[in-house]
Design an enzyme around this catalytic site. Sequence first.
Site, PDB file in Angstrom:
ATOM      1  N   THR A  32      19.319  74.493  65.097  1.00  0.00           N
ATOM      2  CA  THR A  32      19.731  73.178  64.593  1.00  0.00           C
ATOM      3  C   THR A  32      18.876  72.794  63.393  1.00  0.00           C
ATOM      4  O   THR A  32      19.393  72.270  62.389  1.00  0.00           O
ATOM      5  CB  THR A  32      19.627  72.119  65.711  1.00  0.00           C
ATOM      6  OG1 THR A  32      20.155  72.663  66.936  1.00  0.00           O
ATOM      7  CG2 THR A  32      20.413  70.869  65.356  1.00  0.00           C
ATOM      8  N   ASP A  87      15.155  71.609  73.122  1.00  0.00           N
ATOM      9  CA  ASP A  87      15.911  72.295  74.181  1.00  0.00           C
ATOM     10  C   ASP A  87      16.452  71.300  75.192  1.00  0.00           C
ATOM     11  O   ASP A  87      17.534  71.513  75.756  1.00  0.00           O
ATOM     12  CB  ASP A  87      15.008  73.327  74.859  1.00  0.00           C
ATOM     13  CG  ASP A  87      14.558  74.376  73.866  1.00  0.00           C
ATOM     14  OD1 ASP A  87      15.424  75.083  73.323  1.00  0.00           O
ATOM     15  OD2 ASP A  87      13.351  74.437  73.569  1.00  0.00           O
ATOM     16  N   LYS A  97      10.600  71.534  74.353  1.00  0.00           N
ATOM     17  CA  LYS A  97      10.769  72.373  73.179  1.00  0.00           C
ATOM     18  C   LYS A  97      10.101  73.727  73.423  1.00  0.00           C
ATOM     19  O   LYS A  97       9.366  73.891  74.376  1.00  0.00           O
ATOM     20  CB  LYS A  97      10.143  71.693  71.948  1.00  0.00           C
ATOM     21  CG  LYS A  97      10.982  70.510  71.447  1.00  0.00           C
ATOM     22  CD  LYS A  97      10.444  69.921  70.165  1.00  0.00           C
ATOM     23  CE  LYS A  97      10.226  70.903  69.054  1.00  0.00           C
ATOM     24  NZ  LYS A  97      11.400  71.727  68.696  1.00  0.00           N
ATOM     25  N   GLY A  98      10.403  74.670  72.521  1.00  0.00           N
ATOM     26  CA  GLY A  98       9.742  75.965  72.607  1.00  0.00           C
ATOM     27  C   GLY A  98      10.663  77.112  72.946  1.00  0.00           C
ATOM     28  O   GLY A  98      10.195  78.236  73.115  1.00  0.00           O
ATOM     29  N   GLU A 106       5.054  73.326  66.235  1.00  0.00           N
ATOM     30  CA  GLU A 106       5.981  72.175  66.205  1.00  0.00           C
ATOM     31  C   GLU A 106       5.272  70.906  66.681  1.00  0.00           C
ATOM     32  O   GLU A 106       5.444  69.829  66.100  1.00  0.00           O
ATOM     33  CB  GLU A 106       7.196  72.454  67.097  1.00  0.00           C
ATOM     34  CG  GLU A 106       8.147  73.484  66.518  1.00  0.00           C
ATOM     35  CD  GLU A 106       9.219  73.916  67.496  1.00  0.00           C
ATOM     36  OE1 GLU A 106      10.278  74.361  67.032  1.00  0.00           O
ATOM     37  OE2 GLU A 106       9.013  73.824  68.716  1.00  0.00           O
TER      38      GLU A 106
END
Length: 250
Positions: A32, A87, A97-98, A106
Amino acid sequence: MADRDSLKREAAARALDFVSHGMKLGLGSGTTAEVFLELLGPRVRGGMTLDCVATSERTAAQARALGIALGDLDALAPLDLTVDGADEADRALNLIKGGGAALLREKIVAASSKAMVVIADESKLVARLGRFPLPVEVVAFGHGATAARIAIAAAALGYADLAVTPRLADGAPVRTDSGNLIYDCAFGAITDAAALAAALSAVPGVAGHGLFVGIATTLVIAHPGEIEIIAAPTPAAPVPRAGSAAPAGG
Ligand code: 5RP
């Protein structure tokens, strides 16, 4: 019916409204965020000046290919804004995330930003975090022992028998841009994201984890035919400017 790629593009396009000439901007990672960069490139080539910091080597390579100049976080912090994917996200603006193994950079970049706009298709918006296995970045030295301590820390919070799985690619452990390893932790349902984040951060050998608590300021969620904006109540979230963000040539 809109497919996921179209929804990602719509969320990414909407996020351009948060970007203005002269900003110091963090560039996220993942598919994205890649679409966001694709859309940002023409704005930059058209005359928009930005000081950008990439959250991964992959994003850095894409930015350079698009003509987006990159700077050093130490020189530029605090950034005005970071735009990144996720995510999972809940309506309290907690994130997992990750998935792309870039969580540590990030988080460093987002935490060094005055605002973080998260762009996602509606499949990422969840009532409760945890169905997506939480990525935890672990220093290579003693990583097996660290993984065991992650499970012990989780058990102390009531997450019994946590599956802590080393992430592999083509049979080999995934290495992050910082040379660390990733363990994916299948919590199932995270009842208190802040408590879990604190517990994971306290485990020696954990370089970072994918729970983002109190960092995101705005979610831009694409539903078919509608963009939903979910803003943190405080501090004030950035307000998208009306009309185009590009000075010219966008
Ligand atoms: C990478 C990330 C990504 O932002 C996250 O995995 C979402 O990726 P995508 O937009 O491809 O679904 O955290 O570490």
